[in-house]
Design an enzyme around this catalytic site. Structure first.
Site, PDB file in Angstrom:
ATOM      1  N   ASP A  92       0.864  -1.176   0.000  1.00 45.66           N
ATOM      2  CA  ASP A  92       0.000   0.000   0.000  1.00 45.66           C
ATOM      3  C   ASP A  92       0.909   1.238   0.000  1.00 45.66           C
ATOM      4  OD1 ASP A  92      -2.164   1.710  -0.010  1.00 45.66           O
ATOM      5  OD2 ASP A  92      -3.267   0.642   1.544  1.00 45.66           O
TER       6      ASP A  92
HETATM    7  C1  NOJ Z   1      -4.116   3.851   0.157  1.00 41.28           C
HETATM    8  C2  NOJ Z   1      -5.308   2.954   0.297  1.00 41.28           C
HETATM    9  O1  NOJ Z   1      -5.222   2.223   1.501  1.00 41.28           O
HETATM   10  C3  NOJ Z   1      -5.462   1.978  -0.847  1.00 41.28           C
HETATM   11  O2  NOJ Z   1      -6.688   1.306  -0.712  1.00 41.28           O
HETATM   12  C4  NOJ Z   1      -5.361   2.682  -2.164  1.00 41.28           C
HETATM   13  O3  NOJ Z   1      -5.548   1.749  -3.209  1.00 41.28           O
HETATM   14  C5  NOJ Z   1      -4.010   3.346  -2.249  1.00 41.28           C
HETATM   15  N1  NOJ Z   1      -3.881   4.326  -1.188  1.00 41.28           N
HETATM   16  C6  NOJ Z   1      -3.776   4.024  -3.598  1.00 41.28           C
HETATM   17  O4  NOJ Z   1      -4.563   5.126  -3.713  1.00 41.28           O
END
Ligand code: NOJ
Length: 722
Positions: A266
């Site tokens: 993430d």
């Molecule tokens: C953080 C989030 O937790 C995740 O779900 C998302 O896909 C990513 N950022 C990218 O935006």
């Protein structure tokens, strides 16, 4: 494309570039300006042209510009992968995933995902960070809006439907070269939905049994459905952040689930290993994440800075780097990017695809099928003959009903409740009064008088209340899950002024509104319904369509009940009286343990009657199938759709079992006064769980099956497994 030859020709830096993802802004600006964002993540300047994938960008034109500039500069001309959070729509916005869960209609989810994929692909997106298969039982957690509810079975079906829809899967055939598809990334592996105290990014404490039984199945279903990518969770599980957790990433994801696609971290999560305090520095963070199977690092630079040195030091092997790079190259090849780095993107066509009227029709249908009628004392549906309609509340004329992950959706393009009502009732006199705000600190009651006046002068009142969209979604947890501000007080004043008042709620989490439940004549839960929310609300309220959704999540009475789920395990001291406090029993002194509204609940304008639940035989033998039949009757003058739900309870097992667990559900549309006989199949696999030795088995014994909804059996039967 001969990927092996390509890999052979790559330098170590070029390989590491494929394992690094950056946001679009790094590629867009002049060298001087790019210094800010690039240096902010610490990416070495020479790595920027080698980066293999991009997170977020504005539109088709921007995507093409970034890809073109990259290909001109890249020695090997390896196209970049473009990824985005296309969660509940791209430009046309569908209801939030929690609402979609309430439709209990996987084929609707599939259709919406297909349309979102088509729009996003025309803009140049290749991979979407969907589905979020996390399971959540805590309304405080803002990301509950991204779940499809609290039930593992429902999450499995909805997750699969998203993967199939986005990836264009038909009869087991997935062709990611097709211009209308995106590769799907299931997230957040694993257990992210159980963050302690509902606080986003917090630690997760789950037993292996709970993880295996209620959390893993939805991720697994998405992987089995063919999701090409998996994203790790931010949270630490059993003391180790997921991206550095060998049990989760290697044992469970790769070995047990057999996932062989691309794993991505993430956002910034690899660097954050140092903040978690499990890595001393970025180099250790890179080692931990990579050696546990994370292929792509999203938006931090531990890999770019340290992977090469870790290989040179002999800590990581070049073969492992090659394997990770090969997974990324294979995905690019599968998407057809080596043949056409611009794939489905088309700046000329983008707007037409994204504003295709057919997409709005589906968005309206989805909003209609996801709204849950929570209460109706008989005032709904309103007559379309009414002369004066008062729309009151902060959502009466509010375009901000798209929901947190509304991607490239435009608020100004969403249909407000007012617009929906005016379109449906062109001859009615419609007035709208805001009455009050919808934020926590907004306690201004100066609009109440005008609201009460409008209510008392109208034939019917639509009272539109809720939370702002940014009160749910990523990072947006709350300790209070009531209606913000003075909205409840406004409701009381308005309802007193006119009992022909229907409350319409817009929110991303279950709201604890016990007082409203008592006082409101009718309540329609719209969630964040997306682009066509206002038209759907109007059509539901005035009976153009019949509500059919059921709660995919338990609605608590108060925040103190969180976490709460209908699928609670048996205890040694269950409460045995219906109401009130019972000493030395598992209950509360100051509140009931039952929810405000249970899982699976939802009203219709039709009246459905469940008749004669029968077992074909009362014994299920291993390897065989037991048929349970049910007669469903529509005892009303309106056609309607019922979601029939069957729940199971294992009465005696080697470990405690849920007192009820959804085993089967099906949607049935019945014309007025018609009946249908339904067959509910029960197989041994429906009765399996993790036994004392953590074997996934069904144990012989007696089971109870009931139809109805959580805590509300209408008919029950018992059978034996032998
Ligand atoms: C953080 C989030 O937790 C995740 O779900 C998302 O896909 C990513 N950022 C990218 O935006």
């Amino acid at each position: 494309m001969d990927l092996n030859a390509l890999l052979q020709s790559m330098t170590m830096k070029e390989k590491i570039g494929q394992l690094t993802q950056c946001t679009a802004e790094l590629f867009l600006q002049t060298d001087a300006a790019a210094t800010g964002p690039r240096e902010a993540i610490g990416l070495p300047k020479e790595m920027l042209p080698l980066v293999g994938s991009v997170l977020n960008f504005a539109n088709a034109e921007e995507m093409c510009a970034i890809q073109r500039a990259h290909l001109e500069a890249d020695r090997l001309k390896i196209p970049m992968l473009f990824m985005m959070d296309v969660i509940h729509g791209y430009r046309t916005i569908f209801p939030i995933p929690l609402a979609m869960g309430c439709s209990m209609d996987p084929s609707l989810m599939d259709d919406c995902s297909q349309m979102a994929a088509k729009e996003a692909a025309a803009s140049g997106v290749h991979v979407t960070f969907t589905p979020m298969a996390d399971q959540c039982r805590d309304a405080r957690w803002g990301r509950i809006m991204e779940t499809t509810g609290e039930d593992p079975l429902l999450n499995e079906w909805m997750g699969k439907a998203q993967v199939w829809g986005f990836q264009g899967t038909t009869r087991d055939n997935t062709d990611l070269r097709s211009p209308d598809t995106l590769a799907a990334c299931v997230k957040h592996f694993a257990g992210y939905g159980a963050v302690e105290a509902g606080r986003d990014y917090n630690t997760v404490e789950l037993s292996e049994r709970t993880l295996r039984e209620t959390h893993f199945p939805a991720y697994k279903a998405c992987i089995d459905a063919g999701a090409r990518m998996v994203m790790t969770s931010f949270s630490a599980v059993d003391g180790l952040p997921a991206v550095a957790n060998p049990w989760l990433m290697k044992t469970v994801l790769k070995e047990e689930m057999g996932f062989d696609g691309v794993v991505i971290s993430d956002y910034d999560a690899i660097r954050e290993l140092t903040v978690h305090g499990v890595a001393a520095d970025l180099k250790e963070a890179a080692r931990l994440a990579f050696s546990n199977g994370c292929d792509i690092e999203m938006c931090s630079a531990a890999y770019a800075l340290h992977l090469e040195a870790l290989v040179n030091d002999g800590v990581l092997s070049e073969a492992d780097i090659d394997n990770a790079v090969m997974r990324v190259l294979r995905l690019k090849e599968e998407l057809g990017l080596f043949d056409d780095p611009y794939r489905a993107v088309d700046p000329q066509r983008e707007d037409a695809v994204c504003t295709d009227p057919a997409h709005r029709v589906l968005a309206r249908e989805a909003a209609e099928k996801t709204a849950v009628l929570l209460k109706n004392n008989g005032i709904l549906p309103f007559s379309k003959e009414v002369k004066r309609v008062a729309l009151i509340g902060p959502f009466a004329e509010n375009h901000a009903i798209l929901g947190f992950w509304s991607c490239r959706g435009r608020e100004e393009e969403s249909v407000t409740v007012r617009q929906g009502v005016e379109a449906l009732l062109p001859y009615a006199e419609v007035t709208a009064v805001r009455g009050c705000g919808n934020t926590v600190g907004d306690v201004d009651r100066s609009g109440f008088d005008e609201a009460v006046k409008a209510a008392s002068e109208a034939d019917v009142v639509i009272l539109c209340l809720g939370e702002p969209s940014h009160y749910s979604g990523e990072g947006n947890s709350r300790v209070d899950i009531a209606l913000p501000g003075v909205q409840e007080a406004l409701a009381e004043a308005v309802i007193e002024a006119n009992p022909q008042t229907a409350v319409v709620l817009f929110n991303g989490r279950p709201l604890a509104v016990p007082r409203l439940k008592e006082t409101a004549p009718a309540i329609l839960e719209m969630w964040f319904p997306g682009s066509e929310g206002g038209s759907a609300a109007a059509r539901l309220l005035f009976g153009e369509v019949n509500p059919s959704a059921k709660l995919a999540v338990t609605v608590p009475r108060c925040v103190g009940q969180c976490p709460i789920s209908y699928r609670y395990a048996s205890t040694g001291r269950p409460k045995t009286i219906a109401h009130g406090y019972q000493p030395f029993r598992s209950n509360y002194l100051d509140e009931e343990i039952t929810p405000l509204w249970p899982f699976g609940y939802g009203l219709s304008y039709s009246r459905f009657v469940y008749e004669s639940l029968r077992l074909e035989t009362d014994t299920l033998r291993c390897g065989e199938r037991l048929m349970v039949t049910l007669v469903l009757r529509n005892d009303s003058d309106r056609e309607g759709t019922e979601t029939v739900q069957a729940y199971i309870r294992d009465l005696h097992a080697s470990v405690t079992r849920p007192t009820q667990q959804l085993m089967w559900f099906s949607k049935v549309t019945l014309p007025p006064h018609q009946r249908i006989t339904l067959k509910i199949p029960v197989e041994e696999s429906d009765l399996c769980f993790f036994d004392r030795e953590m074997r996934y088995v069904a144990e012989a014994g007696t089971f109870e099956l009931f139809v109805g909804y959580a805590d509300h059996p209408v008919h029950a039967v018992q059978f034996r497994l032998e």
